[in-house]
Design a protein around this motif. Structure first.
Motif, short mmCIF file in Angstrom:
data_model
loop_
_atom_site.label_atom_id
_atom_site.label_comp_id
_atom_site.label_asym_id
_atom_site.label_seq_id
_atom_site.Cartn_x
_atom_site.Cartn_y
_atom_site.Cartn_z
N ALA A 277 0.87 -1.18 0.00
CA ALA A 277 0.00 0.00 0.00
C ALA A 277 0.90 1.22 0.00
N PHE A 278 0.95 1.91 -1.13
CA PHE A 278 1.85 3.06 -1.28
C PHE A 278 1.10 4.36 -1.04
N ASN A 279 1.64 5.19 -0.15
CA ASN A 279 1.10 6.54 0.00
C ASN A 279 1.52 7.36 -1.21
N VAL A 280 0.55 7.99 -1.85
CA VAL A 280 0.83 8.81 -3.03
C VAL A 280 0.24 10.20 -2.81
N TYR A 281 0.74 11.17 -3.56
CA TYR A 281 0.31 12.56 -3.37
C TYR A 281 0.39 13.35 -4.66
N SER A 282 0.57 12.66 -5.80
CA SER A 282 0.69 13.35 -7.08
C SER A 282 0.45 12.35 -8.20
N LEU A 283 0.28 12.86 -9.41
CA LEU A 283 0.12 11.99 -10.57
C LEU A 283 1.32 11.07 -10.73
N GLU A 284 2.52 11.62 -10.54
CA GLU A 284 3.73 10.82 -10.75
C GLU A 284 3.84 9.67 -9.77
N THR A 285 3.54 9.92 -8.49
CA THR A 285 3.63 8.84 -7.51
C THR A 285 2.53 7.81 -7.74
N LEU A 286 1.36 8.24 -8.18
CA LEU A 286 0.27 7.32 -8.49
C LEU A 286 0.64 6.43 -9.68
N GLN A 287 1.13 7.05 -10.74
CA GLN A 287 1.51 6.26 -11.92
C GLN A 287 2.64 5.30 -11.60
N THR B 244 7.87 6.45 3.36
CA THR B 244 9.09 7.24 3.51
C THR B 244 10.20 6.83 2.55
N GLU B 245 10.41 5.54 2.34
CA GLU B 245 11.51 5.11 1.48
C GLU B 245 11.30 5.60 0.04
N VAL B 246 10.05 5.63 -0.40
CA VAL B 246 9.74 6.16 -1.72
C VAL B 246 9.95 7.68 -1.75
N SER B 247 9.51 8.34 -0.69
CA SER B 247 9.70 9.79 -0.59
C SER B 247 11.17 10.17 -0.66
N LEU C 135 10.39 21.45 -16.11
CA LEU C 135 9.71 20.78 -15.01
C LEU C 135 9.13 19.43 -15.44
N SER C 136 8.63 19.35 -16.68
CA SER C 136 8.05 18.09 -17.15
C SER C 136 9.09 16.97 -17.17
N ASP C 137 10.32 17.32 -17.56
CA ASP C 137 11.39 16.32 -17.57
C ASP C 137 11.78 15.92 -16.15
N MET C 138 11.77 16.90 -15.25
CA MET C 138 12.12 16.61 -13.87
C MET C 138 11.10 15.66 -13.24
N GLN D 177 9.51 10.15 -11.43
CA GLN D 177 8.69 8.94 -11.52
C GLN D 177 9.56 7.73 -11.85
N GLN D 178 10.50 7.91 -12.77
CA GLN D 178 11.39 6.80 -13.12
C GLN D 178 12.27 6.39 -11.93
N ALA D 179 12.61 7.35 -11.09
CA ALA D 179 13.47 7.07 -9.94
C ALA D 179 12.75 6.27 -8.86
N ILE D 180 11.47 6.52 -8.67
CA ILE D 180 10.75 5.84 -7.57
C ILE D 180 10.10 4.53 -8.00
N THR D 181 9.88 4.33 -9.29
CA THR D 181 9.21 3.10 -9.72
C THR D 181 9.97 1.84 -9.30
N PRO D 182 11.30 1.74 -9.48
CA PRO D 182 11.99 0.53 -9.04
C PRO D 182 11.98 0.34 -7.52
N VAL D 183 11.92 1.43 -6.77
CA VAL D 183 11.83 1.31 -5.30
C VAL D 183 10.50 0.66 -4.93
#
Length: 278
Positions: free
Chosen positions: A21-31, A231-234, A251-254, A259-265
């Motif tokens: 169960a992942f806490n999310v707070y944005s489109l990027e964390t949700l995706q 927290t580990e994802v954050s 900003l779009s690239d950032m 999103q790419q950085a947190i997906t493998p975590v």
């Protein structure tokens, strides 16, 4: 596919695995959460904490989650995490959350039972399942959760609580922390055995971040069906953003890079919670 949290956790209990169960707070964390689950071909729970209601439009977020879930190749559910106010729970139910957590852990057992029972009756009328907590998970480093006492779950109290409230899932406090550990983790797996013997509902572990892999897998083998991760994802996201800030970009690239950085975590947690014998 968008499904009920209760259906998801009952399947996990029967299959001897757990759902992240992942806490999310944005489109990027949700995706990222959904993509990680699809990579591992496992279900996932999208969790939004009451503490984020001030920065996330709840109704819009629920609609977005349901839209992405319906396109997903794996089961996805939507959970309200750590709600202390009845109004928040009513709001989440109204916009389609499939489960809610009422956190009455700061109250004495009798009060916690009374308040939780009221929430259970309200939620069940709408077909929504309820998670609650006995004991209190302490806060470690880098967490944005409220400070908990660290009180461990008493198995006898857990049985009384579940029997009297009709709650669907129980968060068991066995020594994990919200946030990262600052010392050696002291997680009571023997206590988890006792709690599992006392209650039949799916058990939840708060504080997945930083918990040793072997301890997590043992906890799942002993009956944990849902593991909360935040927290580990954050930290993975903020570490990426710190590095990206030194290299001016759009900003779009950032955000895409984050999103790419947190997906493998996230994928690592999903993979860790699988039944290795399945």
């Amino acid at each position: 596919m968008f499904i009920q949290t209760k259906e998801m956790l009952q399947a996990a209990q029967a299959g001897h695995y757990a759902v992240a169960a992942f806490n999310v707070y944005s489109l990027e964390t949700l995706q990222a959460a959904i993509h990680a689950a699809e990579q591992e071909n496992q279900p996932v729970i999208i969790a939004l904490g009451e503490r984020y209601f001030g920065t996330v439009d709840v109704e819009g977020f629920a609609a977005l989650t349901k839209s992405l879930a319906e396109k997903a190749s794996v089961p996805v559910s939507l959970h309200l995490d750590h709600a202390y106010e009845k109004e928040s729970i009513v709001r989440a139910i109204a916009c389609g959350f499939t489960s809610v957590m009422y956190d009455g852990s700061k109250h004495e057992l009798e009060q916690n039972i009374a308040y939780t029972k009221e929430i259970v009756e309200l939620a069940h009328q709408a077909g929504v399942s309820v998670e609650a907590e006995i004991g209190s998970t302490a806060r470690g480093a880098f967490s944005d959760e409220e400070e908990g006492t660290g009180a461990l779950t008493d198995p006898a109290s857990a049985k009384e609580f579940v029997d009297q409230t009709g709650v669907d899932f129980l968060a068991a406090s066995i020594g994990t922390l919200h946030g990262m550990y600052t010392g050696e983790p002291d997680i009571k797996l023997g206590l988890l055995d006792d709690i599992r013997q006392a209650v039949g509902v799916p058990l939840v572990l708060h504080g997945g971040s930083g918990t040793p892999d072997d301890t997590m897998q043992q906890a799942v083998a002993k009956g944990i069906c849902k593991v909360n991760v935040n927290t580990e994802v954050s930290l993975a996201a903020t570490n990426y953003l710190k590095q990206a800030a030194d290299n001016p970009m759009h900003l779009s690239d950032m955000m895409a890079g984050m999103q790419q950085a947190i997906t493998p975590v996230m994928a690592r947690f999903v993979r860790l919670l699988k039944n290795p014998d399945a």
